[in-house]
Write a protein that holds these residues in place. Structure first.
Motif, PDB file in Angstrom:
ATOM      1  N   ASP A   1       0.730  -1.394  -0.212  1.00  0.00           N
ATOM      2  CA  ASP A   1      -0.156   0.120  -0.105  1.00  0.00           C
ATOM      3  C   ASP A   1       1.017   1.210   0.094  1.00  0.00           C
ATOM      4  O   ASP A   1       0.356   2.270  -0.555  1.00  0.00           O
ATOM      5  N   LEU A   2       1.953   1.182   0.542  1.00  0.00           N
ATOM      6  CA  LEU A   2       2.568   2.358   0.855  1.00  0.00           C
ATOM      7  C   LEU A   2       4.137   1.882   1.245  1.00  0.00           C
ATOM      8  O   LEU A   2       4.671   1.116   1.817  1.00  0.00           O
ATOM      9  N   ILE A   3       5.075   3.012   0.938  1.00  0.00           N
ATOM     10  CA  ILE A   3       6.373   3.184   1.321  1.00  0.00           C
ATOM     11  C   ILE A   3       6.489   4.121   2.233  1.00  0.00           C
ATOM     12  O   ILE A   3       6.368   5.346   1.895  1.00  0.00           O
ATOM     13  N   MET A   4       7.084   3.991   3.562  1.00  0.00           N
ATOM     14  CA  MET A   4       7.530   5.241   4.243  1.00  0.00           C
ATOM     15  C   MET A   4       8.863   5.077   4.405  1.00  0.00           C
ATOM     16  O   MET A   4       9.622   4.167   4.588  1.00  0.00           O
ATOM     17  N   ALA A   5       9.508   6.056   4.076  1.00  0.00           N
ATOM     18  CA  ALA A   5      11.102   6.195   3.666  1.00  0.00           C
ATOM     19  C   ALA A   5      11.472   7.455   3.828  1.00  0.00           C
ATOM     20  O   ALA A   5      11.032   8.467   3.646  1.00  0.00           O
ATOM     21  N   GLY A   6      13.026   7.473   4.282  1.00  0.00           N
ATOM     22  CA  GLY A   6      13.634   8.655   4.436  1.00  0.00           C
ATOM     23  C   GLY A   6      15.229   8.536   4.141  1.00  0.00           C
ATOM     24  O   GLY A   6      15.683   7.315   4.096  1.00  0.00           O
ATOM     25  N   ASP A   7      15.971   9.436   3.964  1.00  0.00           N
ATOM     26  CA  ASP A   7      17.347   9.538   3.852  1.00  0.00           C
ATOM     27  C   ASP A   7      17.965  10.816   4.432  1.00  0.00           C
ATOM     28  O   ASP A   7      17.383  11.729   5.042  1.00  0.00           O
ATOM     29  N   LEU A   8      19.301  10.948   4.044  1.00  0.00           N
ATOM     30  CA  LEU A   8      19.909  12.384   4.618  1.00  0.00           C
ATOM     31  C   LEU A   8      20.256  13.375   3.682  1.00  0.00           C
ATOM     32  O   LEU A   8      20.466  14.331   3.827  1.00  0.00           O
ATOM     33  N   LEU A   9      19.671  12.991   2.198  1.00  0.00           N
ATOM     34  CA  LEU A   9      19.975  14.050   1.082  1.00  0.00           C
ATOM     35  C   LEU A   9      18.779  15.004   1.184  1.00  0.00           C
ATOM     36  O   LEU A   9      17.569  14.811   1.466  1.00  0.00           O
ATOM     37  N   ASN A  10      19.019  16.181   0.686  1.00  0.00           N
ATOM     38  CA  ASN A  10      18.272  17.342   0.523  1.00  0.00           C
ATOM     39  C   ASN A  10      16.856  16.763  -0.034  1.00  0.00           C
ATOM     40  O   ASN A  10      16.608  16.316  -1.085  1.00  0.00           O
ATOM     41  N   GLN A  11      15.814  17.182   0.902  1.00  0.00           N
ATOM     42  CA  GLN A  11      14.393  16.999   0.640  1.00  0.00           C
ATOM     43  C   GLN A  11      13.996  15.385   0.215  1.00  0.00           C
ATOM     44  O   GLN A  11      13.218  14.994  -0.601  1.00  0.00           O
ATOM     45  N   ASN A  12      14.739  14.449   0.889  1.00  0.00           N
ATOM     46  CA  ASN A  12      14.670  12.976   0.856  1.00  0.00           C
ATOM     47  C   ASN A  12      14.633  12.281  -0.579  1.00  0.00           C
ATOM     48  O   ASN A  12      13.812  11.647  -0.949  1.00  0.00           O
TER      49      ASN A  12
END
Length: 342
Positions: free
Chosen positions: A85-96
């Motif tokens: 249904d969904l990916i919930m994700a993030g990282d360190l780079l500008n604006q993900n």
């Protein structure tokens, strides 16, 4: 109106108790060459022998790592992308941007989330909450980091070759992903404790451990208070990336509060690399806690060597703008409890 805290889904404004059978259905990791040479090398799903991972830039390499982790985790769960249904994700780079471009490539709706190096548990906690509440059947929680992309953005480009102090940490090149759903045989996600922002006035971007340790302690104390648990209720408690500097600080602060962490406490920043790998104080980055949790810890839980684990991912919420303006480093930590068994 009185509330039974043993059954209430909200134990406090910081801690949630998941009342349905929310579990990690599968997990996967993808890492770079330095991580593939470390002590956890046999627990990773995919490894690359160069920092570019076959792409033409470090940023594109980080995207490939996240795409790999997500795709492998989905396949290991016996699912296809259209069943998520969904990916919930993030990282360190500008604006993900790693999460954005990865979700575009895979074709699954995205909820981008940012918690710096605490993003692994930030995404896992919120994925569990949405599944527990019935808003989704299946969610992928993921995050990534890359040594060269993080250095270029937050400190000095790798090509600059600047001297680093012993307190510096080595950003993990890697990505981790977990498929979260109802039922199955994977570890149950039982509690999540969301952290408060803690700023102790540290301004040195080469000393993340000192900056983040108080935030980790704040969240762990909240978890113990709200859940009624103690460190001895867990087989393992790990913080995200306090490494050699922050780990003893957090341990001493917890001891001062009456919590003996000797038997159960470790730090992912001390687990990814071996001492002879020249990583200064140890590992850092979103992938530090992600590759340890979704690789080593999941393996140990599947083997029944670990039954109850608390992962407290730590994050330094600075940005190039805040650093250039002379601001101190606000930090945060989010904790998720995992329990094995059917």
């Amino acid at each position: 109106m009185s509330v039974d805290l043993l059954t209430a889904p909200r134990l406090s404004r910081q801690t949630w108790k998941f009342t349905s059978d929310v579990r990690i259905q599968s997990s996967a990791t993808a890492v770079g060459p330095k991580e593939a040479q470390g002590p956890l090398k046999d627990t990773f799903d995919k490894t690359y022998d160069d920092m570019y991972a076959g792409r033409d830039s470090w940023e594109a390499a980080e995207q490939r790592l996240m795409e790999d982790a997500i795709s492998i985790a989905i396949a290991k769960a016996g699912l296809t992308a259209d069943q998520v249904d969904l990916i919930m994700a993030g990282d360190l780079l500008n604006q993900n941007i790693t999460a954005t471009f990865s979700a575009e490539s895979i074709g699954i709706p995205l909820m981008g989330m940012y918690g710096a190096c605490s993003t692994s548990m930030l995404t896992l906690a919120n994925a569990a909450a949405l599944v527990n509440a019935g808003y989704a059947n299946c969610i992928v929680a993921a995050c990534s980091s890359h040594n060269a992309t993080a250095e270029r953005q937050y400190r000095y480009p790798t090509e600059y070759g600047g001297q680093k102090p012993p307190s510096a940490q080595w950003t993990v090149t890697g990505a981790g992903a977990a498929v979260v759903g109802q039922g199955g045989a994977g570890p149950r996600i039982t509690y999540a404790t969301m952290g408060k922002v803690v700023d102790m006035g540290v301004k040195d971007p080469f000393d993340m451990g000192t900056a983040m340790a108080p935030a980790a302690v704040s969240t762990l104390l909240a978890h113990f208070r709200d859940s009624g648990r103690t460190p001895q209720d867990y087989d393992l408690i790990v913080t995200g990336d306090l490494a050699a500097i922050g780990y003893p600080i957090a341990k001493a602060m917890l001891a001062k509060e009456g919590y003996d962490m000797d038997r159960v406490y470790n730090d992912c920043g001390l687990m990814v690399y071996s001492p002879d790998q020249d990583v200064f104080a140890g590992a850092s980055g979103c992938a530090s806690s992600a590759v340890v949790t979704y690789g080593y810890i999941m393996e140990q839980m599947s083997l029944r060597k670990l039954q109850k684990v608390l992962v407290c991912a730590t994050g330094a919420l600075l940005s190039p703008v805040s650093y250039q303006q002379g601001k101190s480093i606000p930090c945060i930590a989010h904790a998720v409890a995992l329990e094995g068994g059917i």
